[in-house]
Motif scaffolding. Sequence first.
Motif, PDB file in Angstrom:
ATOM      1  N   ARG A 157       0.886  -1.268  -0.012  1.00 30.58           N
ATOM      2  CA  ARG A 157       0.044   0.130  -0.001  1.00 30.58           C
ATOM      3  C   ARG A 157       0.777   1.181   0.150  1.00 30.58           C
ATOM      4  O   ARG A 157       0.817   2.234  -0.795  1.00 30.58           O
ATOM      5  N   VAL A 158       1.932   1.202   0.857  1.00 33.51           N
ATOM      6  CA  VAL A 158       2.875   2.436   0.892  1.00 33.51           C
ATOM      7  C   VAL A 158       3.534   2.528  -0.552  1.00 33.51           C
ATOM      8  O   VAL A 158       3.630   3.549  -0.991  1.00 33.51           O
ATOM      9  N   TRP A 159       3.911   1.562  -1.123  1.00 37.43           N
ATOM     10  CA  TRP A 159       4.671   1.290  -2.394  1.00 37.43           C
ATOM     11  C   TRP A 159       3.819   2.003  -3.440  1.00 37.43           C
ATOM     12  O   TRP A 159       4.375   2.684  -4.442  1.00 37.43           O
ATOM     13  N   ASN A 160       2.356   1.851  -3.509  1.00 33.33           N
ATOM     14  CA  ASN A 160       1.553   2.060  -4.690  1.00 33.33           C
ATOM     15  C   ASN A 160       0.780   3.540  -4.146  1.00 33.33           C
ATOM     16  O   ASN A 160      -0.222   3.937  -4.913  1.00 33.33           O
ATOM     17  N   PHE A 161       1.277   4.125  -3.159  1.00 31.77           N
ATOM     18  CA  PHE A 161       0.638   5.316  -2.507  1.00 31.77           C
ATOM     19  C   PHE A 161       0.911   6.516  -3.617  1.00 31.77           C
ATOM     20  O   PHE A 161       2.107   7.027  -4.084  1.00 31.77           O
ATOM     21  N   SER A 193       0.095  13.422  -9.497  1.00 28.87           N
ATOM     22  CA  SER A 193      -0.293  13.130 -10.839  1.00 28.87           C
ATOM     23  C   SER A 193      -0.007  14.143 -11.866  1.00 28.87           C
ATOM     24  O   SER A 193      -0.208  15.322 -11.692  1.00 28.87           O
ATOM     25  N   PHE A 194       0.208  13.616 -13.000  1.00 36.01           N
ATOM     26  CA  PHE A 194       0.315  14.765 -14.202  1.00 36.01           C
ATOM     27  C   PHE A 194      -0.293  14.057 -15.470  1.00 36.01           C
ATOM     28  O   PHE A 194       0.117  13.286 -15.923  1.00 36.01           O
ATOM     29  N   ASP A 195      -1.411  14.868 -16.037  1.00 37.31           N
ATOM     30  CA  ASP A 195      -2.091  14.258 -17.267  1.00 37.31           C
ATOM     31  C   ASP A 195      -2.722  12.811 -16.758  1.00 37.31           C
ATOM     32  O   ASP A 195      -3.190  12.637 -15.900  1.00 37.31           O
ATOM     33  N   ASP A 196      -2.285  11.678 -17.210  1.00 31.50           N
ATOM     34  CA  ASP A 196      -2.993  10.502 -16.947  1.00 31.50           C
ATOM     35  C   ASP A 196      -1.975   9.507 -16.299  1.00 31.50           C
ATOM     36  O   ASP A 196      -2.178   8.497 -16.184  1.00 31.50           O
ATOM     37  N   THR A 197      -0.907  10.316 -15.681  1.00 35.67           N
ATOM     38  CA  THR A 197       0.032   9.466 -15.282  1.00 35.67           C
ATOM     39  C   THR A 197       0.372  10.051 -13.660  1.00 35.67           C
ATOM     40  O   THR A 197       0.225  11.032 -13.345  1.00 35.67           O
ATOM     41  N   SER A 198       0.454   8.808 -12.900  1.00 37.04           N
ATOM     42  CA  SER A 198       0.540   8.997 -11.518  1.00 37.04           C
ATOM     43  C   SER A 198       1.981   8.710 -10.850  1.00 37.04           C
ATOM     44  O   SER A 198       2.568   7.800 -11.413  1.00 37.04           O
ATOM     45  N   LEU A 199       2.645   9.598 -10.001  1.00 35.08           N
ATOM     46  CA  LEU A 199       3.805   9.250  -9.482  1.00 35.08           C
ATOM     47  C   LEU A 199       3.724   8.898  -8.040  1.00 35.08           C
ATOM     48  O   LEU A 199       3.042   9.550  -7.087  1.00 35.08           O
ATOM     49  N   THR A 200       3.949   7.588  -8.035  1.00 39.31           N
ATOM     50  CA  THR A 200       3.808   6.830  -6.759  1.00 39.31           C
ATOM     51  C   THR A 200       5.158   6.583  -5.887  1.00 39.31           C
ATOM     52  O   THR A 200       6.136   7.133  -6.515  1.00 39.31           O
ATOM     53  N   VAL A 201       4.955   6.497  -4.693  1.00 35.50           N
ATOM     54  CA  VAL A 201       6.088   6.071  -3.898  1.00 35.50           C
ATOM     55  C   VAL A 201       7.110   5.066  -4.369  1.00 35.50           C
ATOM     56  O   VAL A 201       8.192   5.099  -4.260  1.00 35.50           O
ATOM     57  N   GLY A 202       6.523   4.027  -5.009  1.00 32.89           N
ATOM     58  CA  GLY A 202       7.280   2.988  -5.713  1.00 32.89           C
ATOM     59  C   GLY A 202       8.028   3.442  -6.776  1.00 32.89           C
ATOM     60  O   GLY A 202       9.333   3.328  -6.988  1.00 32.89           O
TER      61      GLY A 202
END
Length: 719
Positions: free
Chosen positions: A426-430, A434-443
Amino acid sequence: MRRGSRTPFLFLLAFQVATSLAAEPIKLASDTAAATPSESSPNKAAIEPDPDSARLIDVIVAQQKNALTALQDLRAKEADLKNQLTRLASGTIDDGPPYSILVLDKLNDAIAASRPQRESLDESQLAARDAVERSRLEVEANKRTLRQIKETHNAAVAESIKAIEREIRFAEETLVLRRLELSIEENHRSIHSLELKINERKREIVSKQVTFAKLTLDEKTAELDVREMELNAASDSLKLDLQYAERRWLAARQEFDALVGPNPSATERVEALSLAKQTIQVEQGVVNQRLQRLPMMRASWDRRYRVATGQSTREERRQWLTETLSQLEQLSRERRTRELKLAAARSSLDAVASKADESTSQDPERTRWLDRQNESWSKQIEQYNRSLWGIDSASRALTRLQSEIEGEPSRTFAQWIEDAWGSLRRVWNFELTSFDDTSLTVGKVASILMFVFFGYFAARWLSRLMGQRLPTFGVEQAAAGAIESLSFYVMLITFALAALRYANVPLTMFTFLGGAIAIGVGFGSQNILNNFISGLILLAERPIKSGDLILIDSTYGNVTRIGARSTLIRTGDNLDIIVPNSKFLENNVINLTRTDDRLRSSIKVGIAYGSPLEKVMQLLEQAATENPGVHPQPKPSVSFNDFGDSSLAFQVFFWVTARNMAQMRTIETQVRLAIDRLFREHGIVIAYPQQDLHLKSQTPIEFRLAREQSECTEFKAAS
């Protein structure tokens, strides 16, 4: 108010009213005693005694009897509670096991409610002790006053003494009453502690043998269904009421707008009808919120049942716990909002009450509408209190679910690993942004950092390996160093771009950030960028390279390393000088070994006058030619520079191969030694500075030679 404490407090309230009415006569009697005329003023009459003192004392005595009766009842109740606590030692309660989950909920609610009650009892007990202390001090003060009056032995103060004695009697009876009230508060405190212990003991017994039957769940679901129907009916009724209130307010508003001149009653009428409409809206909002919480309440009871009967998985319980915590936080925010609105409504109610008090009875119509406003604000306060009660009820239900989920049996090692892996996932995918349709996650951020970290060491290792292998293929050492530095930066940038591509992070995400960084760097890091770009130019253009012997700022040294920001130069004294890269492009720098390692050196020597000049030139050329460090081509050459003051100046020029100043100084030293040796062999004198002193005087110069014991000899000499 606490159960069993209403009667004594009513008597206490009656006593306070009676004492407030009778306080002035008593104080007058006390003041009379203090102001009684002395024997020197016998014409002043004493003040008559208070005729109501006996009646007030009778009231206090009656209150003492009532307080004593209440105290006896409380002590009997305390004894009964102690017996109940003793019976609970057997480990069972009256109903017998198994116990319903509702019994446990009731006990938990009672224990939770006892905490604020305990604080209230502590405050009441402290107030009762303060009252006892004040009464005791009053008795002592009256007795001290009586003693002082009796010491005067004045017959005219006899009546004042009787008044003071009645005050002492009244104060003593009041002290007895205050002590009884303190005992009552202490018994209330003791009873509360016993009730808390009984409930905690019952909870301990019930929690070991509690059961959650399907019938209990069905009963609660049915109760929620009935509540939903009632709330829907109330919502429909409020919609009709709101329409009627809006019509009345609009009609009153139109009539008010048609009036000419101020009309206080019409103004209060419009305000009262508007407030009545607002009150219906507030009630409607409370009903709608209660309807919205019903699905949450049903879900909490269903989840409690599934947790109690073991019909839930660990993944479901983790999800439920997360949702429960979020719902509790939302309820907490709603409660704070309701409390603020409740405080505002109470303030408005006080304002309307003040306005009603200030209004005169000559305008009954305005008074009637102010009373309507008062009723509306009171209804809003009631609705806000009901809303708070509903929020507290929902919070208790969710808190029970949370405690039951968290109170699961101890996890096994495999379950612990599973939970830890789930939390890490869950932390890895937090999602951070986001920018346009791309999310920047912890992972993704962690992957980029690890990729760049290992890429840095890989680029450093590969570039060094390349720099070490290139000389074996005929590449110069300096060129190999430049290629090593450039390849390191190229590979590092490549690894960084590959890391972004691996994490599916578009470069456009850093457009804004890059612009901000560029502006900040442009203003705050001009020198750093200037030196960095200068270093790239030096590596590419190679006006200097590693190993070159250069002269900069009157200092000779060899270039050791050309870095990204600065260049390292090592002098002949083994000192490292760090020079910014921009200085090599902005200033004049002498590179003694840029094209090759050959350098021309020279040695100057002075010969005494009268020496054979041709022989001197031959020997100087011979000393340079015979040295193995001197290049035969071009041949060493000798020049006769000048006729000096003390010598004939000669200079021998020769070419050597030197990569640093130490090598050049070594060759120059060897040539100088050879010159000195050849000149000695051929009797040629190396001149040194000489001066002749000529003295001119018209008279003889007198000299004296001083000896010990003041003996001296004088003589004269001609100049």
